[in-house]
Write an enzyme that holds these catalytic residues in place. Structure first.
Site, PDB file in Angstrom:
ATOM      1  N   GLY A 106       0.821  -1.212   0.000  1.00 48.28           N
ATOM      2  CA  GLY A 106       0.000   0.000   0.000  1.00 48.28           C
ATOM      3  C   GLY A 106       0.854   1.261   0.000  1.00 48.28           C
ATOM      4  O   GLY A 106       1.970   1.259   0.517  1.00 48.28           O
ATOM      5  N   ARG A 119       0.977  -5.757  -4.774  1.00 49.07           N
ATOM      6  CA  ARG A 119       1.170  -6.624  -3.617  1.00 49.07           C
ATOM      7  C   ARG A 119       1.631  -8.034  -3.999  1.00 49.07           C
ATOM      8  O   ARG A 119       1.435  -8.966  -3.237  1.00 49.07           O
ATOM      9  CB  ARG A 119      -0.136  -6.712  -2.822  1.00 49.07           C
ATOM     10  CG  ARG A 119      -0.537  -5.430  -2.122  1.00 49.07           C
ATOM     11  CD  ARG A 119      -1.668  -5.681  -1.155  1.00 49.07           C
ATOM     12  NE  ARG A 119      -2.132  -4.463  -0.528  1.00 49.07           N
ATOM     13  CZ  ARG A 119      -1.566  -3.901   0.530  1.00 49.07           C
ATOM     14  NH1 ARG A 119      -0.503  -4.456   1.075  1.00 49.07           N
ATOM     15  NH2 ARG A 119      -2.061  -2.792   1.045  1.00 49.07           N
ATOM     16  N   ASP A 158       6.092  -7.700   5.155  1.00 50.68           N
ATOM     17  CA  ASP A 158       6.107  -8.779   4.159  1.00 50.68           C
ATOM     18  C   ASP A 158       7.087  -8.475   3.025  1.00 50.68           C
ATOM     19  O   ASP A 158       7.785  -9.354   2.558  1.00 50.68           O
ATOM     20  CB  ASP A 158       4.701  -8.983   3.564  1.00 50.68           C
ATOM     21  CG  ASP A 158       3.789  -9.697   4.545  1.00 50.68           C
ATOM     22  OD1 ASP A 158       4.312 -10.368   5.469  1.00 50.68           O
ATOM     23  OD2 ASP A 158       2.551  -9.578   4.424  1.00 50.68           O
ATOM     24  N   LYS A 198       8.490   0.835   5.165  1.00 55.50           N
ATOM     25  CA  LYS A 198       7.321   1.648   4.831  1.00 55.50           C
ATOM     26  C   LYS A 198       6.056   0.989   5.338  1.00 55.50           C
ATOM     27  O   LYS A 198       5.961  -0.233   5.299  1.00 55.50           O
ATOM     28  CB  LYS A 198       7.244   1.781   3.301  1.00 55.50           C
ATOM     29  CG  LYS A 198       5.948   2.320   2.776  1.00 55.50           C
ATOM     30  CD  LYS A 198       5.214   1.408   1.791  1.00 55.50           C
ATOM     31  CE  LYS A 198       4.722   0.131   2.315  1.00 55.50           C
ATOM     32  NZ  LYS A 198       3.687  -0.552   1.538  1.00 55.50           N
ATOM     33  N   THR A 199       5.125   1.665   5.835  1.00 56.36           N
ATOM     34  CA  THR A 199       3.717   1.303   6.005  1.00 56.36           C
ATOM     35  C   THR A 199       3.051   2.282   6.967  1.00 56.36           C
ATOM     36  O   THR A 199       3.589   2.573   8.043  1.00 56.36           O
ATOM     37  CB  THR A 199       3.442  -0.141   6.496  1.00 56.36           C
ATOM     38  OG1 THR A 199       2.042  -0.270   6.743  1.00 56.36           O
ATOM     39  CG2 THR A 199       4.195  -0.538   7.747  1.00 56.36           C
ATOM     40  N   ASP A 203       0.656   1.681   8.680  1.00 51.98           N
ATOM     41  CA  ASP A 203       0.174   0.954   9.860  1.00 51.98           C
ATOM     42  C   ASP A 203       1.134   1.069  11.047  1.00 51.98           C
ATOM     43  O   ASP A 203       0.742   0.794  12.184  1.00 51.98           O
ATOM     44  CB  ASP A 203      -0.034  -0.529   9.537  1.00 51.98           C
ATOM     45  CG  ASP A 203      -1.131  -0.747   8.504  1.00 51.98           C
ATOM     46  OD1 ASP A 203      -1.713   0.256   8.054  1.00 51.98           O
ATOM     47  OD2 ASP A 203      -1.390  -1.905   8.154  1.00 51.98           O
TER      48      ASP A 203
HETATM   49  P1  FBP Z   1       0.918  -1.816   3.659  1.00 52.08           P
HETATM   50  O1  FBP Z   1       1.140  -2.626   4.900  1.00 52.08           O
HETATM   51  O2  FBP Z   1       1.222  -2.547   2.416  1.00 52.08           O
HETATM   52  O3  FBP Z   1       1.651  -0.517   3.734  1.00 52.08           O
HETATM   53  O4  FBP Z   1      -0.632  -1.435   3.570  1.00 52.08           O
HETATM   54  C1  FBP Z   1      -1.351  -1.085   4.707  1.00 52.08           C
HETATM   55  C2  FBP Z   1      -2.764  -0.686   4.418  1.00 52.08           C
HETATM   56  O5  FBP Z   1      -2.833   0.693   4.154  1.00 52.08           O
HETATM   57  C3  FBP Z   1      -3.653  -1.087   5.599  1.00 52.08           C
HETATM   58  O6  FBP Z   1      -3.748  -0.113   6.576  1.00 52.08           O
HETATM   59  C4  FBP Z   1      -4.960  -1.430   4.935  1.00 52.08           C
HETATM   60  O7  FBP Z   1      -5.656  -2.401   5.676  1.00 52.08           O
HETATM   61  C5  FBP Z   1      -4.536  -1.972   3.623  1.00 52.08           C
HETATM   62  O8  FBP Z   1      -3.314  -1.366   3.308  1.00 52.08           O
HETATM   63  C6  FBP Z   1      -5.523  -1.737   2.514  1.00 52.08           C
HETATM   64  O9  FBP Z   1      -5.049  -2.373   1.377  1.00 52.08           O
HETATM   65  P2  FBP Z   1      -5.522  -2.106  -0.109  1.00 52.08           P
HETATM   66  O10 FBP Z   1      -4.700  -0.991  -0.641  1.00 52.08           O
HETATM   67  O11 FBP Z   1      -5.169  -3.386  -0.797  1.00 52.08           O
HETATM   68  O12 FBP Z   1      -6.975  -1.787  -0.077  1.00 52.08           O
END
Ligand code: FBP
Length: 568
Positions: free
Chosen positions: A98, A159, A190, A220-221, A223
């Site tokens: 993400g 992803r 991941d 990065k994230t 979260d």
């Molecule tokens: P990453 O861990 O890849 O940075 O993504 C986190 C996130 O933003 C979460 O908070 C959320 O649950 C998810 O991506 C949503 O994913 P998508 O972009 O596939 O809807």
């Protein structure tokens, strides 16, 4: 064309006044990178720090090259003794997972560190583009355009997990075709796990001289669940996302005593950990904030959670406050122990009775399931609002598992609290609204913290590439005292976890710890915030002025800093 119209046309494609101004901001640079006023490569030496896998023997067997070469020692970036010119290196960078604010500055940092004597390539659309070999050369004018801007759109992302032998072979081909010396993977837990596997796989016999391709990770994230204590204070994007959410939650909080009629249930993104919810709670001080890790650790039932929220609603009503805000972390459902037990059994039962369940109404389906589900699980399932029961029976992924993130938890809580309040205190007014803030926070213009943090992470990743290092993740710590560049060995971060029923080596997600200073501060104050309106409305993230240099509150508390101001 009238002058104003002409001006308005000139602002298209990311050239609004604001975007034009932010490109000019000079992000602070850690002084280790500066020599004679210029960006300079650094040396990496043992920092006297280590990371320790719980499954060191298994990791050693799977990662013989990385463990032999890097072991578990963290390296520190130190000023180079002599200026050595490194030339003709070809480095590629990709985004994975993400989006998170600041990704473009990672690219800018790598580009600036490599300088004109080396080449930076961008991989289009993440790991999928790496497998396909979709690369292009990054030019100075692109860097000028993307500096300090939000989003991952310059490169794109996806992803895809690189796991099959064919995919690894395809990556090798991409490296050879593009004559790569190094690859930088910008991603979460991941993706950095994937970077470790790639670093081992690409360790030798890739280039014409028989040597390998280096792989370097960048954390990065939004979260915030990629943290390693003092060695990695936070992943990038968390600060911007939480500042955006805090502004919105703060605005809603400000609305509550103004209109005095709604309880707002606000779900915040963060797939598993509750770092985002905790940070926003500390920044805004709402009446209630759920923290999933606390729910799991205290083995709280859904009913207990409902009772607790209803209790606050009823108490506030006695003071004439029929309004408030409840912050809900995205992943909370999976942390309620009785829910996870029920969902596990439900997944199996639905798979077993797939055909029988078809074309039946909900009551008939419940009858069928009650023959298989344990009575406690059945009672819990039947206690949920009917639209949630329907969702739990239908919304499944390709593996037949429920897509928990799709469940509107905030609505579920509203409906159940409503029922409880009505039963306990029928006269209490309880009008509600629900919200989900997620995508709004991922791609905005990076906060000054994220802009600086990511630029320095990019410089560190570029310096690791120039120093010939592989299998490390760049880190930037000591943010209250000028900053310190670290390189964390990726293989030593891996532990064995059961994923999809199989043992896998992964970097563990870092969850909110109940003995952390940030969580303790929250617990110490939450009852006061529930009772009285002590909320904050912190406003938009600022790039100029006194609040621009503020770092995340949870980071400052957990790192033991004395101030919220980052000093780089
Ligand atoms: P990453 O861990 O890849 O940075 O993504 C986190 C996130 O933003 C979460 O908070 C959320 O649950 C998810 O991506 C949503 O994913 P998508 O972009 O596939 O809807």
């Amino acid at each position: 064309m009238a002058a104003l119209e002409k001006y308005l046309n000139s602002t298209e494609k990311g050239r609004s006044l604001f975007e034009s101004e932010i490109r000019k901001i000079k992000t602070p640079v850690c002084k280790v990178f500066i020599r004679g006023g210029k960006i300079t490569p650094v040396e990496f030496k043992a920092a006297g720090l280590t990371v320790n896998s719980k499954d060191a023997e298994k990791v050693k067997a799977k990662f013989p090259y990385l463990i032999e070469k890097n072991g578990n020692k963290i390296l520190a970036g130190t000023a180079a003794r002599a200026r050595t010119k490194i030339k003709n290196k070809r480095v590629a960078v990709l985004f994975s997972g993400g989006p998170a604010a600041g990704g473009h500055n990672v690219v800018a940092g790598i580009y600036d560190m490599l300088g004109a004597d080396n080449t930076l390539l961008g991989v289009k659309a993440g790991p999928k583009g790496l497998i396909k070999g979709d690369l292009f050369e990054i030019k100075a004018e692109d860097i000028k355009r993307i500096r300090n801007t939000g989003g991952f759109d310059y490169l794109g992302s996806d992803r895809t997990k690189i796991k099959t032998p064919e995919q690894f072979e395809a990556v090798k081909k991409t490296c050879r075709d593009n004559k790569l010396d190094a690859l930088v993977v910008v991603g979460g837990d991941d993706s950095n796990t994937n970077a470790a596997f790639l670093a081992e796989y690409l360790a030798g016999n890739i280039k014409e001289d028989g040597s390998g391709v280096q792989v370097i990770g960048v954390p990065k994230t939004i979260d915030g669940d990629l943290q390693i204590g003092k060695n990695l204070p936070i992943s990038f994007g968390f600060d911007t996302a939480t500042k955006v959410y805090s502004e919105m939650v703060g605005n809603i909080l400000q609305d509550t005593p103004s209109s005095r009629k709604y309880w707002h249930f606000i779900k915040l993104m963060g797939r598993a950990a509750s770092h985002v919810a905790l940070e926003v709670a500390l920044q805004t001080k709402p009446a209630v904030a759920l923290i999933s890790e606390e729910i799991a650790e205290k083995n709280m039932s859904l009913n207990q959670i409902i009772e607790n929220i209803a209790g606050v609603v009823i108490e506030r009503s006695k003071q004439g406050k029929n309004y408030g805000v409840v912050v809900v972390p995205e992943g909370v459902i999976e942390f309620i122990p009785e829910m996870t037990r029920m969902l596990k059994e439900l997944n199996q039962a639905v798979a077993e009775h797939e055909q029988e369940l078809e074309n039946k109404d909900l009551a008939e389906k419940r009858d069928i399931l009650s023959e298989t589900l344990d009575s406690d699980n059945m009672a819990l399932f039947a206690s949920l609002p009917e639209y949630i029961q329907e969702m739990m029976l239908f919304d499944r992924d390709a593996h037949g598992n429920l897509q928990v993130s799709q469940i509107p938890t905030e609505r579920l809580l509203i409906d159940m609290v409503k029922k409880h309040v009505k039963k306990q205190s029928p006269d209490v007014k309880f009008a509600t609204l629900n919200h989900f803030f997620g995508y709004e926070g991922r791609c905005g213009v990076p906060s000054l913290f994220d802009a600086a943090y990511t630029y320095n992470l990019g410089l560190a990743a570029g310096a690791l590439a120039l120093a010939g290092k592989t299998g490390y993740m760049a880190s930037f710590t000591g943010l209250d005292q000028g900053g310190k560049i670290l390189a964390i060995p990726l293989a030593a971060l891996l532990n064995v976890e059961v994923r999809h029923g199989k043992d896998e080596m992964v970097i563990e997600k870092s969850l909110v710890e109940l003995d952390s200073p940030a969580f303790k501060y929250f617990v110490k104050n939450r009852e006061r915030w529930a009772e009285a309106d002590l909320f904050n409305s912190p406003g938009p993230r600022q790039l100029w002025g006194p609040s621009a240099k503020q770092m995340p509150v949870t980071v400052a508390l957990n790192q033991g800093y004395k101030t919220l101001e980052f000093k780089i």
